[in-house]
Design an enzyme around this catalytic site. Structure first.
Site, PDB file in Angstrom:
ATOM      1  N   HIS A 156       0.835  -1.220   0.000  1.00 39.66           N
ATOM      2  CA  HIS A 156       0.000   0.000   0.000  1.00 39.66           C
ATOM      3  C   HIS A 156       0.865   1.264   0.000  1.00 39.66           C
ATOM      4  CE1 HIS A 156      -3.397  -2.663   1.127  1.00 39.66           C
ATOM      5  NE2 HIS A 156      -2.461  -3.264   1.853  1.00 39.66           N
ATOM      6  N   SER A 277      15.815  21.472 -15.106  1.00 36.23           N
ATOM      7  CA  SER A 277      14.635  22.285 -15.383  1.00 36.23           C
ATOM      8  C   SER A 277      15.077  23.579 -16.035  1.00 36.23           C
ATOM      9  CB  SER A 277      13.906  22.571 -14.068  1.00 36.23           C
ATOM     10  OG  SER A 277      13.104  23.722 -14.192  1.00 36.23           O
ATOM     11  N   LYS A 283      16.642  21.446  -9.891  1.00 36.53           N
ATOM     12  CA  LYS A 283      15.957  20.205 -10.250  1.00 36.53           C
ATOM     13  C   LYS A 283      16.884  19.168 -10.895  1.00 36.53           C
ATOM     14  CE  LYS A 283      12.221  19.176  -9.921  1.00 36.53           C
ATOM     15  NZ  LYS A 283      11.036  19.511 -10.736  1.00 36.53           N
ATOM     16  N   GLU A 290      10.400   8.346 -16.582  1.00 34.40           N
ATOM     17  CA  GLU A 290       9.015   8.783 -16.800  1.00 34.40           C
ATOM     18  C   GLU A 290       8.572   8.458 -18.234  1.00 34.40           C
ATOM     19  OE1 GLU A 290       8.504  12.944 -15.174  1.00 34.40           O
ATOM     20  OE2 GLU A 290      10.584  12.537 -14.677  1.00 34.40           O
TER      21      GLU A 290
END
Ligand code: ARG
Length: 462
Positions: A156, A277, A283, A290
Site C-alpha cells: 500500500h 529544469s 531540479k 518517466e
C-alpha cells in the site's frame, strides 16, 4: 504505377486511395525476409518440377543480387510499389524478365506476408531477449554490490517489513525473466510454415511443404490453409509479451522514481541520465524513467488496437491484417529503446545505504515483535493485538521499539526476555525469514547466484 493485379482493371488506381492502401513505407522492413522466403519458394518449385532448372537458377541468382543490393544500400529498398513483395518481384523481372514472372506460381501474398512476419520475429525476438538480459545483468550487479544493505519493502506504499536491497532488485529481475520466457513462447507461436496455403484454399502444385519448413528453419507446417491466411496469433502473442515487458519496465521506473526522489533517497541517479529544469536550477529529473512509464501506454495500446482489429474479421485473408506490421514494429522499437534506457539507468544507480537502512528500522519491525511472542507460546492473534497496542503507544510518544528498556518491554508482557533487544533489529528481521523466496540473506545470495548462472549460460561469464 504498375501493380501485381492491374490486368483486372481498365483504369489506373486512384492515387490517394492507392497510397492509403500501400504498405511499402513500413513493410520495407521485411525486405530481407521476403527475399529469404522467395529463395526457398523458388527451390521448392524447382524440386516439384514446376520451374525449369534454368529458370530456377536465374531467379535464385537474381534474388541473391537483390538481397546484396538491399543489404549494402538500404535506402534503395523504396519506390512507388504497393508493398515489399511487389518491389522484390519488380526488381526480379527487371533483372531476368519472364523467368522472374514465374516465381509467384502457386503462391499468394496472403501467405507470403505471414511468412515474412514470422521470419522477421524469429530474427528480432532474440535481440529483445538479449536486451532483457543486459538489464538483468545490471540488476544482478547492483544486487551484488548492495551486499547486506537493507531497505523497507512496501505494501500500500506504506513501509511494511525490512528486506535486503538485493531482494528488491531481484524482485524486478524475476518479472523480467518471465518476459524473456514469454518472448520465447511468442517466437514458438510464429514457428510454423504458412507456405502451401495459397490465397486461402491451398496450392495446386506439389510443393513439399515439410521440406520447405525444414529449409526455412520452421519446426512445423500450419494445419489449415484458411486459418493460415489470417492467423496472426503469433502477432498477438508478441504484442502481449512486449506489453507485459513494458508494464514491468514501467514498474521498475516507478520504483526508482520514488526511491531515488528526495523523500526516500535510497538511490541516487547518475547525472548522465537525469535532466534539469529550464526554470528551477535545483531540479534533477528522472525523465527517461518517466518516458518509459509513459510509453508503456503506447505498447499496451498497440496490443488492444490489434486485438480490436482481429475481433471482427471473417475467416480468410482481409486487408485489415496489414495493420499487424506497424503494431509489431512500433512495439518492438519502443520496447528496445526502453530496455536500453532502463539498463543504462540501473547500471549507474548508486545506493545510499544509510538512508535506506534508516527507513528499514523502527515500527516496521512490529511483525517481528509479534513473531517473538509467538515463539514464547502466545497465539498469533493475541500477539498481533498486543503489538498493535504497543505501536499505538510508541507512535503517541514519538518512539520506536529500539528505544524501549527491558523493563518497558516487560510492562507490555512478561513473555519479553532480555533477548528481545537483539531479536528486534533490521538485521535479525531479515535473518529470521525461513523460505527460499524470502529475503533471508542466504536465500537471496542463492537467488542471485542462480540468476548469474542463468545469464552466464547465455552470454558467458562477465
Ligand atoms: N500488404 C499486405 C499485408 O500487409 C500484403 C498482403 C496483400 N494481400 C492482398 N490480397 N492484398 O497484409
Amino acid at each position: 504505377m504498375s501493380t501485381l493485379w492491374s490486368g483486372r482493371f481498365d483504369t489506373e488506381p486512384n492515387a490517394a486511395v492507392f497510397e492509403f492502401g500501400a504498405s511499402f513505407r513500413f513493410d520495407r522492413r521485411l525486405f530481407e525476409d521476403d527475399v529469404t522466403g522467395s529463395l526457398a519458394w523458388a527451390e521448392a518449385l524447382a524440386n516439384a518440377g514446376v520451374l525449369s532448372k534454368a529458370d530456377a537458377d536465374a531467379i535464385i541468382g537474381a534474388l541473391h543480387g537483390i538481397a546484396e543490393r538491399g543489404r549494402t544500400d538500404p535506402a534503395w529498398v523504396s519506390g512507388p510499389d504497393e508493398d515489399v513483395h511487389s518491389f522484390v518481384e519488380r526488381q526480379l523481372v527487371e533483372r531476368i524478365g519472364d523467368a522472374g514472372k514465374r516465381l509467384h506460381t502457386g503462391r499468394s501474398r496472403n501467405e507470403q506476408v505471414s511468412l515474412d512476419l514470422r521470419l522477421y520475429l524469429r530474427r528480432r525476438i532474440p535481440l529483445l531477449q538479449a536486451a532483457i538480459r543486459r538489464l538483468l545483468r545490471a540488476l544482478a550487479s547492483r544486487a551484488a554490490a548492495a551486499g547486506d544493505a537493507c531497505m523497507p519493502a512496501y505494501t500500500h506504499l506504506r513501509r511494511a517489513q525490512p528486506v535486503l536491497v538485493a531482494h528488491f532488485l531481484l524482485a524486478h529481475a524475476a518479472a523480467l525473466r518471465r518476459d524473456h520466457e514469454r518472448l520465447a513462447a511468442a517466437a514458438a507461436e510464429a514457428d510454423a510454415l504458412p507456405l502451401g496455403s495459397g490465397a486461402v484454399a491451398g496450392t495446386n502444385y506439389a510443393v513439399d511443404t515439410a521440406w520447405l519448413a525444414a529449409r526455412l528453419g520452421f519446426s512445423r507446417v500450419v494445419a489449415n490453409s484458411i486459418d493460415a491466411s489470417s492467423d496472426r496469433d503469433f502477432v498477438s502473442a508478441f504484442l502481449h509479451a512486449a506489453s507485459l515487458a513494458m508494464v514491468h519496465l514501467s514498474r521498475i521506473c516507478e520504483d526508482i522514481i520514488v526511491f531515488a526522489g528526495e523523500e526516500a533517497g535510497f538511490f541516487e541517479l547518475s547525472d548522465a541520465v537525469s535532466t534539469g529544469s529550464s526554470m528551477m536550477p535545483q531540479k534533477k529529473n528522472p525523465d527517461p524513467l518517466e518516458l518509459v512509464r509513459g510509453k508503456t501506454g503506447r505498447v499496451v495500446g498497440r496490443l488492444t488496437g490489434w486485438l480490436t482489429t482481429m475481433k471482427g474479421l471473417p475467416s480468410g485473408y482481409n486487408k485489415d491484417l496489414q495493420e499487424d506490421k506497424e503494431a509489431v514494429f512500433d512495439a518492438e522499437d519502443t520496447l528496445a529503446g526502453s530496455l536500453e534506457s532502463v539498463s543504462v539507468v540501473v547500471e549507474g544507480l548508486v545506493l545510499n545505504r544509510e538512508r535506506a537502512a534508516a527507513a528499514a528500522s523502527g515500527l516496521l519491525l512490529a511483525t517481528d515483535v509479534a513473531d517473538y511472542l509467538v515463539g514464547k507460546g502466545l497465539p498469533f492473534r493475541r500477539a498481533h493485538e498486543l503489538v498493535g497496542l504497543m505501536t499505538r503507544r510508541l507512535l503517541e510518544a514519538g518512539r520506536d521499539f529500539a528505544s524501549l528498556s527491558i523493563e518497558e518491554w516487560q510492562q507490555y508482557s512478561e513473555l519479553f526476555g532480555p533477548d528481545v533487544v537483539a531479536r528486534i533489529t533490521t538485521r535479525a528481521s531479515v535473518e529470521a525469514r525461513q523460505t527460499p523466496q524470502s529475503t533471508q540473506p542466504a536465500a537471496v545470495a542463492a537467488a542471485l547466484r542462480e540468476l548469474q548462472g542463468w545469464l552466464d549460460g547465455f552470454d558467458g561469464p562477465r
